[in-house]
Design an enzyme around this catalytic site. Structure first.
Site, PDB file in Angstrom:
ATOM      1  CE1 TYR A  53      -4.205  -1.669   0.146  1.00  0.00           C
ATOM      2  CE2 TYR A  53      -2.829  -3.214   1.433  1.00  0.00           C
ATOM      3  CZ  TYR A  53      -3.977  -3.027   0.816  1.00  0.00           C
ATOM      4  OH  TYR A  53      -5.057  -4.063   0.406  1.00  0.00           O
TER       5      TYR A  53
ATOM      6  CG  ASP B  33      -5.889   1.779  -0.463  1.00  0.00           C
ATOM      7  OD1 ASP B  33      -6.165   1.220   0.431  1.00  0.00           O
ATOM      8  OD2 ASP B  33      -4.964   2.892  -0.330  1.00  0.00           O
ATOM      9  CG  PHE B  34      -6.811   6.851   1.333  1.00  0.00           C
ATOM     10  CD1 PHE B  34      -7.510   6.788   2.910  1.00  0.00           C
ATOM     11  CD2 PHE B  34      -6.556   8.022   0.935  1.00  0.00           C
ATOM     12  CE1 PHE B  34      -7.303   7.671   3.733  1.00  0.00           C
ATOM     13  CE2 PHE B  34      -6.726   9.197   1.987  1.00  0.00           C
ATOM     14  CZ  PHE B  34      -6.930   9.115   3.227  1.00  0.00           C
TER      15      PHE B  34
ATOM     16  CG  HIS C 262      -6.007  -5.483   4.370  1.00  0.00           C
ATOM     17  ND1 HIS C 262      -7.049  -5.518   3.556  1.00  0.00           N
ATOM     18  CD2 HIS C 262      -5.327  -4.486   4.453  1.00  0.00           C
ATOM     19  CE1 HIS C 262      -7.032  -4.329   2.954  1.00  0.00           C
ATOM     20  NE2 HIS C 262      -6.029  -3.472   3.250  1.00  0.00           N
ATOM     21  CG  ASP C 263      -6.519  -1.676   6.515  1.00  0.00           C
ATOM     22  OD1 ASP C 263      -5.360  -1.563   6.679  1.00  0.00           O
ATOM     23  OD2 ASP C 263      -7.031  -1.187   5.319  1.00  0.00           O
TER      24      ASP C 263
ATOM     25  CD  GLN D  68      -2.975  -3.030   9.397  1.00  0.00           C
ATOM     26  OE1 GLN D  68      -2.272  -1.893   9.781  1.00  0.00           O
ATOM     27  NE2 GLN D  68      -3.812  -3.005   8.346  1.00  0.00           N
TER      28      GLN D  68
ATOM     29  CD  GLN E  13     -27.477  11.257   1.905  1.00  0.00           C
ATOM     30  OE1 GLN E  13     -28.323  10.493   1.990  1.00  0.00           O
ATOM     31  NE2 GLN E  13     -26.797  11.335   0.469  1.00  0.00           N
TER      32      GLN E  13
ATOM     33  CD1 TRP F  30     -13.541   3.333   8.112  1.00  0.00           C
ATOM     34  CD2 TRP F  30     -11.784   2.112   7.680  1.00  0.00           C
ATOM     35  NE1 TRP F  30     -13.226   2.497   9.224  1.00  0.00           N
ATOM     36  CE2 TRP F  30     -12.096   1.843   9.129  1.00  0.00           C
ATOM     37  CE3 TRP F  30     -10.563   1.634   7.394  1.00  0.00           C
ATOM     38  CZ2 TRP F  30     -11.514   0.948   9.831  1.00  0.00           C
ATOM     39  CZ3 TRP F  30      -9.987   0.852   8.326  1.00  0.00           C
ATOM     40  CH2 TRP F  30     -10.192   0.681   9.635  1.00  0.00           C
TER      41      TRP F  30
ATOM     42  CD1 TRP G 128     -37.873 -22.758   8.742  1.00  0.00           C
ATOM     43  CD2 TRP G 128     -37.019 -20.756   9.386  1.00  0.00           C
ATOM     44  NE1 TRP G 128     -37.912 -22.821  10.000  1.00  0.00           N
ATOM     45  CE2 TRP G 128     -37.381 -21.451  10.400  1.00  0.00           C
ATOM     46  CE3 TRP G 128     -36.354 -19.490   9.414  1.00  0.00           C
ATOM     47  CZ2 TRP G 128     -37.224 -21.048  12.090  1.00  0.00           C
ATOM     48  CZ3 TRP G 128     -36.181 -18.945  10.930  1.00  0.00           C
ATOM     49  CH2 TRP G 128     -36.495 -19.845  11.947  1.00  0.00           C
TER      50      TRP G 128
ATOM     51  CD  GLU H 100      -9.751   1.451   2.541  1.00  0.00           C
ATOM     52  OE1 GLU H 100      -9.518   1.127   3.551  1.00  0.00           O
ATOM     53  OE2 GLU H 100      -8.897   2.004   1.608  1.00  0.00           O
TER      54      GLU H 100
ATOM     55  NE  ARG I 145      -9.734  -2.193  -0.798  1.00  0.00           N
ATOM     56  CZ  ARG I 145      -8.911  -1.730  -0.008  1.00  0.00           C
ATOM     57  NH1 ARG I 145      -7.727  -1.140  -0.475  1.00  0.00           N
ATOM     58  NH2 ARG I 145      -9.174  -1.463   1.161  1.00  0.00           N
TER      59      ARG I 145
END
Length: 999
Positions: free
Chosen positions: A653, A774-775, A880-881, A886, A820, A801, A996, A799, A772
């Site tokens: 990263y 990142d950041f 992984h984070d 970690q 939101q 976050w 079910w 991602e 994917r």
């Protein structure tokens, strides 16, 4: 008693001097017979420490140079001196005048006053002699009187001492009686306290009985109809409270009475004892003081010989003192009697306290009887209510049995049909397995035959080599030999012979060579003969035409060859069938069936994160490709790979040269081969791309790392200008800063052009199917839209976050603002990318701890991004984070399967973490949930209807064919009126989750 002992006891010191008589012969009328009178000196000293003593100053006579004390008599020494002087002059035969110091004013030198007050003429010797004799008689009488007085004094002292001893003994006896009375009182007090403890224990037991009664009443009230038993429970509690209050009041009264009685008795006894002792000592001191005063008066009167009346007064004083002591002793006895009376009174009060305690006990028994009677009445009423409920329940049970029997019959029919189908399948499998076993036996026999032939040929070659060690070998034979070993003995029609003869179709890649090298590390080195490494050995062998060769010989047709051919045909058919079954199980939907979009894929993706924070420590690509078949069989459709670029940090990263894909996870060739293996199992591969920042390779003239190298050689102009650490020259940042590396300025055209070319290269040359990202908080979502449109990925995840809202250390119920912000970023990408549903992860952390009410928002929808835009929500529990080594935000370990039961049965695209699947021992359990999801057709847009969400659990229907429950909630589909159809349970994990499926 001895006078000396008496004088020592009272601190007296008395010296007695006897009267001596000197006869002086007078010659010629001057011969005088003189009696020298020695007056006794009585001095009395007493030790001040033991008694208050008095000192009496006594008189001293001077006779022939001796010093004596003289009381009261004026000019006695002068009279004595004059007497001595006169006797001396008479003896000398003449008369002389008295010395000057003998002449005292007012005193006649020729006259002498006797002790009786008579004036005696010193010239008259007869008168003087008579006077002396009279004085001697008087002195003897005084001595006799003194002896009598001393004897009376001794008797008085002995009597006084006897009275003192009696007083001490009486006091000691009184003290002993007081101590015994105190011990008796203490014993009685202990008995009272023990009785008090017994009463308290009875009260505690009564309270416990009352509490048990309350518990029983409460349990009965809960089991009966709530409205009918509420009043009864309240009444019982009131009566119990009244009983407890009365018991507490009785206990408190008994405690107060006992405490007051004990304190009063102890105080009065101590006070009275103290008073008696003080009075005894005061009386004793007063008696001693009076005795001392009497003694002083006696001795004073003794010194005046003619006053003997004072002796009787002293005796009377002693008698009065004795009577006083007797009165005080009688008073002490009276006090003892009074103490006994007080003790008896205390005992009476203790008996009264016992009576009170017994009364309290009887009251408690009455209360208990009343409580038991009330309990019996309540039990009877509760039994009646329970009987009514039981009858109603039996009626409902009969109805439920009828319905259940019908369901059982239908289910039994389905089971019978399924059993017949399974039996047919088993018979087919048995026939197939028998054929495989026959072919396996044939193959083993054939292998043994070929092994025997190979051993025979090797023996032949060894013999030829030993015989022709010095000869040359023909070129034709060298084609058949290689280092003393035969190349092959297969027939000319074998594919392996063709492959060995003509070489491989392509060069063996480096990664395969490395794997072969690793596989051969444990084998011993090839054995070489002596001299082989130094000189080439030429063997003289016959030509190939002269020798038999298995390559050119025709194999004799026998049962073994036929079985081997049959086995090979069966194996081909088996592999073809297995491959077809696998493709059918994980079949990717065709574009004609479902439209594939970059943000959602097919809508039925199940993503697997194929690494953790420590994966770089192993040859990860080689390890991951071995799991491709297992992941495909379990229903996984996409694999999220680690960052492929070479990085300053081993995890990937902190990328440097973007085109350098030789990373800690493996080489470029290993990466490409791993992606190829995944594609062979119909698995999408998502590349982890880091677009927000990049590590520089060189320093600027200012010493700042902001010069990038490699194929994409940027300078400071590619870095945002507001980066606080790397002196960028680009435009301001459009998002948050990543402080560990230079933040790239995506507003620059050349930057976006280079990134799009690099991502296209990853798609076309390397084989990645999606991304994917990142950041993505570090740059605008519009740039992501441009990159996705340029590369057309099958699936893309961002991602984003962000922190949830907390209040008082707990997650807030309303997380609308948080989800939101994630949806705003998805909107910025034009919906071309999905995003991780961080909101749902945070809510699950709290909801699965008996707070399932958090799993529904006020509109009745799921509370995360899943509730507002499910097709763009990528749900997950850990990555992984947050987890791994970690552990920034780990999911509760004991709630992992509940979490997967939620995300794998709900809309959105679920992600499974590598550690959970392979390291936590949850492989098969998660695979069951995946099979249910795929079997019921749940996808990212499936509708959801939530039936229950409270402290006990959560229940919801997803799509048309799946119903699930979390927690200990007492719920099943048959209890929901709005849930139509027949449902059967496919997964049952007790209080964790149940699933079910619609029949």
């Amino acid at each position: 008693m001895d006078l000396l002992m008496t004088s020592q006891k009272w601190g007296l010191s008395m010296n007695f001097c006897a009267v001596s008589k000197d006869i002086i012969d007078l010659k010629d009328h001057s011969h005088i017979s003189c009696s020298g009178i020695i007056k006794s000196s009585c001095s009395r000293t007493s030790s001040k420490a033991s008694h208050n003593s008095l000192q009496l100053q006594s008189r001293t006579f001077f006779l022939e140079g001796r010093h004596l004390q003289q009381p009261r008599v004026t000019n006695w020494s002068y009279h004595r001196k004059y007497l001595i002087f006169a006797s001396r002059t008479a003896a000398e035969g003449g008369v002389h005048d008295a010395p000057e110091d003998f002449r005292v004013s007012g005193v006649d030198s020729n006259r002498f006053t006797s002790l009786s007050g008579q004036c005696i003429d010193l010239d008259d010797a007869a008168s003087l002699r008579a006077t002396l004799l009279a004085a001697e008689d008087r002195v003897a009488a005084a001595e006799r009187e003194k002896a009598d007085a001393l004897e009376a004094l001794a008797k008085a002292e002995a009597k006084q001492q006897e009275y003192g001893v009696n007083l001490v003994q009486t006091t000691a006896a009184a003290m002993q009686e007081i101590e015994s009375a105190r011990e008796i009182f203490n014993k009685e007090l202990e008995m009272i306290l023990e009785e008090k403890l017994a009463v308290e224990s009875e009260l505690v037991l009564a309270k416990q009985d009352a509490i048990d009664l309350a518990v029983k009443v409460e349990m009965l009230a809960e089991s009966a109809i709530q409205e009918a038993t509420a009043n009864l429970a309240e009444e019982a509690q009131l009566r119990i409270a009244a009983a407890e209050a009365s018991a507490a009041e009785a206990s408190e009264k008994v405690d107060n009475r006992i405490r007051i009685a004990a304190i009063d008795a102890a105080d009065s006894m101590l006070k009275e004892s103290r008073d008696v002792i003080e009075k005894s000592f005061t009386a004793l001191e007063a008696a001693k003081e009076k005795a001392q005063k009497a003694e002083v008066g006696l001795f004073q009167k003794m010194q005046i010989l003619d006053d003997l009346v004072l002796k009787e007064v002293s005796a009377l004083g002693l008698q009065q003192a004795i009577s006083t002591l007797q009165q005080q002793l009688q008073a002490a006895k009276n006090e003892n009697e009074r103490l006994r009376a007080e003790i008896k009174a205390v005992m009476v009060r203790a008996e009264t306290a016992e009576a009170c305690v017994s009364a309290a006990g009887s009251a408690m028994q009455q209360s208990q009887a009343t409580a038991r009677k009330s309990e019996q009445e309540h039990e009877q009423k509760t039994k009646n209510a329970l009987e009514a409920l039981k009858n109603a329940g039996e009626a409902r049970l009969e109805a439920a049995k009828a319905v259940f029997k019908a369901d059982i019959d239908a289910f039994q029919a389905a089971v019978n049909t399924l059993s017949k189908a399974n039996k047919a399948q088993e018979q087919a499998n048995i026939r197939k397995y028998e054929a495989l076993e026959r072919s396996l036996v044939t193959a083993e026999v054939t292998a043994r035959a070929w092994k025997e032939r190979a051993v025979a040929v090797e023996d032949l070659l060894r013999k030829i080599k030993e015989q022709a060690i010095e000869t040359e070998v023909s070129g034709t034979m060298l084609d058949e030999l290689n280092g003393g070993r035969i190349i092959t003995f297969l027939g000319s029609d074998s594919r392996k012979w063709h492959l060995l003869a003509n070489g491989p179709r392509r060069e063996t890649p480096d990664w395969m060579l490395r794997r072969i090298k690793v596989a051969l590390q444990g084998l011993p080195p090839r054995k070489t003969f002596e001299g082989e490494a130094e000189t080439e050995i030429h063997l003289q062998l016959p030509t190939s035409e002269d020798t038999w060769s298995i390559a050119s010989a025709k194999v004799k047709e026998d049962i073994f060859t036929r079985e081997a051919a049959e086995k090979e045909t069966i194996d081909k058919q088996r592999r073809a069938l297995e491959h077809a079954l696998q493709r059918k199980t994980v079949r990717r939907p065709k574009e004609a069936e479902i439209k594939i979009e970059s943000g959602t894929g097919s809508g039925r993706e199940i993503v697997f994160q194929g690494f953790n924070w420590e994966s770089w420590r192993r040859k990860w690509y080689l390890e991951l490709e071995s799991k491709a078949a297992d992941l495909a069989n379990c229903g996984i459709t996409a694999i999220w790979f680690p960052p492929p670029t070479h990085s300053v940090s081993a995890q990937g990263y902190m990328p440097g040269d973007l085109y350098d894909l030789n990373s800690a996870y493996g080489s470029l060739e290993e990466l490409k081969h791993c992606i190829e293996v995944m594609h062979n199992h119909d698995l999408l591969v998502l590349g982890d791309t880091v677009l927000n920042h990049r590590c520089a390779q060189k320093k600027s003239p200012n010493g700042v790392w902001n010069i990038f190298g490699g194929k994409i050689a940027w300078g400071p102009e590619a870095i945002v200008r507001d980066d606080p650490n790397f002196e960028g020259r680009g435009n301001p940042s459009s998002g948050d800063h990543f402080h560990a590396a230079p933040n790239i300025d995506h507003s620059q055209d050349f930057v976006r052009r280079d990134i799009k070319e690099w991502m296209k290269w990853l798609r076309t040359e390397i084989g990645f199917d999606g991304w994917r990202l990142d950041f993505v908080k570090g740059f605008w979502g519009g740039y992501v839209k441009e990159y996705i449109e340029a590369t057309s990925p099958a699936f893309a995840i961002g991602e984003y976050w962000d922190s949830l809202a907390y209040e008082g250390g707990n997650v807030c119920y309303n997380q609308d603002a948080h989800r939101q912000r994630i949806i705003n970023w998805i909107n910025a990408t034009g919906g071309t990318s999905s995003a991780f549903d961080v909101t749902t992860k945070g809510i699950l952390h709290a909801a699965l701890h008996n707070e399932y009410w958090r799993l529904i928002d006020p509109q009745g929808k799921p509370p995360g991004v899943m509730g507002w835009w499910p097709s763009r929500a990528v749900t997950f529990l850990e990555n992984h984070d947050t987890g791994s080594t970690q552990g920034h935000w780990p999911f509760p370990r004991d709630k992992v399967m509940q979490g997967y039961a939620y995300i794998l049965t709900h809309p959105g695209t679920p992600v499974i973490f590598y550690d959970h699947f392979y390291d936590f021992g949850l492989h098969d359990t998660i695979a069951e949930l995946i099979a249910v999801r795929t079997g019921t057709g749940v996808h990212c847009r499936s509708p959801i209807r939530i039936y229950q969400a409270n402290n006990q659990g959560y229940a919801a229907q997803i799509g048309d064919s799946l119903v699930m429950k979390l927690g200990s909630l007492d719920w099943n589909p048959s209890k929901e009126n709005n849930l139509v159809g027949n449902w059967f349970r496919v997964l049952d994990k007790g209080a964790d989750y149940q699933v079910w499926r619609k029949a």
